[in-house]
Design an enzyme around this catalytic site. Structure first.
Site, mmCIF file in Angstrom:
data_model
loop_
_atom_site.group_PDB
_atom_site.id
_atom_site.type_symbol
_atom_site.label_atom_id
_atom_site.label_comp_id
_atom_site.label_asym_id
_atom_site.label_seq_id
_atom_site.Cartn_x
_atom_site.Cartn_y
_atom_site.Cartn_z
ATOM 1 N N LYS A 58 14.567 0.485 8.918
ATOM 2 C CA LYS A 58 13.533 -0.494 8.576
ATOM 3 C C LYS A 58 13.446 -0.695 7.068
ATOM 4 O O LYS A 58 13.031 -1.757 6.603
ATOM 5 C CB LYS A 58 12.182 -0.031 9.138
ATOM 6 N N ASP A 59 13.831 0.327 6.300
ATOM 7 C CA ASP A 59 13.733 0.275 4.843
ATOM 8 C C ASP A 59 14.997 -0.246 4.178
ATOM 9 O O ASP A 59 15.023 -0.398 2.952
ATOM 10 C CB ASP A 59 13.442 1.672 4.278
ATOM 11 N N ARG A 106 4.051 -7.555 6.903
ATOM 12 C CA ARG A 106 4.205 -8.089 8.269
ATOM 13 C C ARG A 106 2.981 -7.788 9.117
ATOM 14 O O ARG A 106 2.426 -8.677 9.770
ATOM 15 C CB ARG A 106 5.454 -7.479 8.930
ATOM 16 N N ARG A 107 2.548 -6.528 9.128
ATOM 17 C CA ARG A 107 1.393 -6.164 9.949
ATOM 18 C C ARG A 107 0.134 -6.881 9.473
ATOM 19 O O ARG A 107 -0.697 -7.304 10.281
ATOM 20 C CB ARG A 107 1.192 -4.647 9.923
ATOM 21 N N ARG A 124 -1.340 3.247 1.792
ATOM 22 C CA ARG A 124 -0.025 3.877 1.715
ATOM 23 C C ARG A 124 -0.185 5.390 1.741
ATOM 24 O O ARG A 124 -1.260 5.935 1.632
ATOM 25 C CB ARG A 124 0.730 3.426 0.466
ATOM 26 N N ARG A 130 -3.044 9.101 5.421
ATOM 27 C CA ARG A 130 -3.693 7.949 6.053
ATOM 28 C C ARG A 130 -4.793 8.388 7.016
ATOM 29 O O ARG A 130 -5.848 7.758 7.094
ATOM 30 C CB ARG A 130 -2.648 7.094 6.766
ATOM 31 N N CYS A 217 10.512 -6.920 1.424
ATOM 32 C CA CYS A 217 9.146 -6.448 1.642
ATOM 33 C C CYS A 217 8.117 -7.503 1.259
ATOM 34 O O CYS A 217 6.928 -7.323 1.476
ATOM 35 C CB CYS A 217 8.900 -5.166 0.834
#
Length: 284
Positions: A58-59, A106-107, A124, A130, A217
């Protein structure tokens, strides 16, 4: 020699903490985007300090640095996003105006599209950080990847898996890739024993889709390829950063044509997107 013949002691694990891991007080788009999680690792791969690099796909940028090759993928984990709240429940259960924390553009865009009443804040850090923010009341909920929670064995984290029809995941979410030097044939032979063909086929389509859109990103892009028999099905979407508009495309093709399908879907969305659609500055 197949990789399964090598004992664990034959491998030395080198932990490399990247800029993306260290700088947690600013959005990724402000400090360099996806390359922050890969550049320093790839530099050590190129100079011979390490022999292979293990990445969350994903990164990974869609372009490889010259001299490096990414051709080994492990079996893919759960691709879904996890809605995480101390109270459990789902997005629909959040009170009007509730605060939700996420670092993913995106989220944020997907959530703003579904629930424009919510207040979205930057979030983050690792899972523990979190969760601590949730306990401190900084936000009522956040999102994590189901794959990460599963790999960490964090069953205690209260989560609800988001159906991909509700929240299409990031391209390559849940996939692990192994990068090597292009000229290292011996390492290529070793890694071939653990390569998962199905994951490779799916990622070829998804990453071609992302590459066509020039995704980073700073771009709210989602995509997911799924296999059924000899057919690959791909869904992709792009969103305005503020969630005010969403464009969706879907298609299917034979397995070997997944990359071509991904590129075609990406071009279709580019043709439909008005000027300025990808400009993250429009969000604020």
């Amino acid at each position: 020699m197949a990789s399964m013949d090598l004992p664990e002691a034959a491998f030395e694990i080198v932990v490399i903490k990247t800029t993306g891991d260290r700088v947690l007080d600013r959005p990724l788009k402000e400090i360099g985007g996806k390359g922050l999680f890969t550049r320093e690792i790839e530099e050590q791969l190129l100079d011979g300090s390490i022999d292979i690099a293990v990445h969350s796909m994903k990164d990974m940028p869609t372009e490889q640095p010259e001299g490096l090759l990414l051709d080994t993928y492990l079996p893919r984990e759960d691709v879904r996003d996890a809605f995480v709240s101390l109270d459990g429940g789902r997005i629909a259960d959040l009170a009007e105006g509730a605060v939700v924390g996420t670092s993913s553009l995106r989220r944020r865009a997907q959530l703003a599209h579904r629930r424009p009443d919510l207040t979205l804040v930057e979030f983050r850090g690792n899972v523990q950080t979190r969760m601590g923010k949730l306990r401190d009341g900084v936000a009522a909920a956040t999102f994590l990847a189901m794959a990460g929670l599963n790999r960490l064995g964090m069953d205690e984290v209260p989560r609800t898996a988001m159906d991909t029809d509700e929240m299409l995941p990031a391209v390559a979410q849940g996939a692990i890739g192994i990068e090597r030097r292009a000229g290292d044939g011996a390492m290529g032979d070793i890694l071939s024993a653990i390569h998962d063909r199905d994951t490779g086929l799916r990622l070829a389509a998804e990453r071609a889709f992302l590459k066509t859109l020039d995704g980073s990103c700073e771009t709210p892009i989602a995509g997911l390829a799924e296999l059924e028999g000899g057919t690959l099905r791909l869904r992709g979407e792009i969103l305005r950063p503020d969630g005010s508009d969403i464009l969706v495309e879907a298609g299917e093709a034979p397995l070997e044509d997944g990359a071509a399908l991904g590129a075609a879907l990406g071009r279709a969305l580019l043709e439909r997107a008005p000027d300025g659609f990808f400009d993250w500055r429009a969000a604020g």
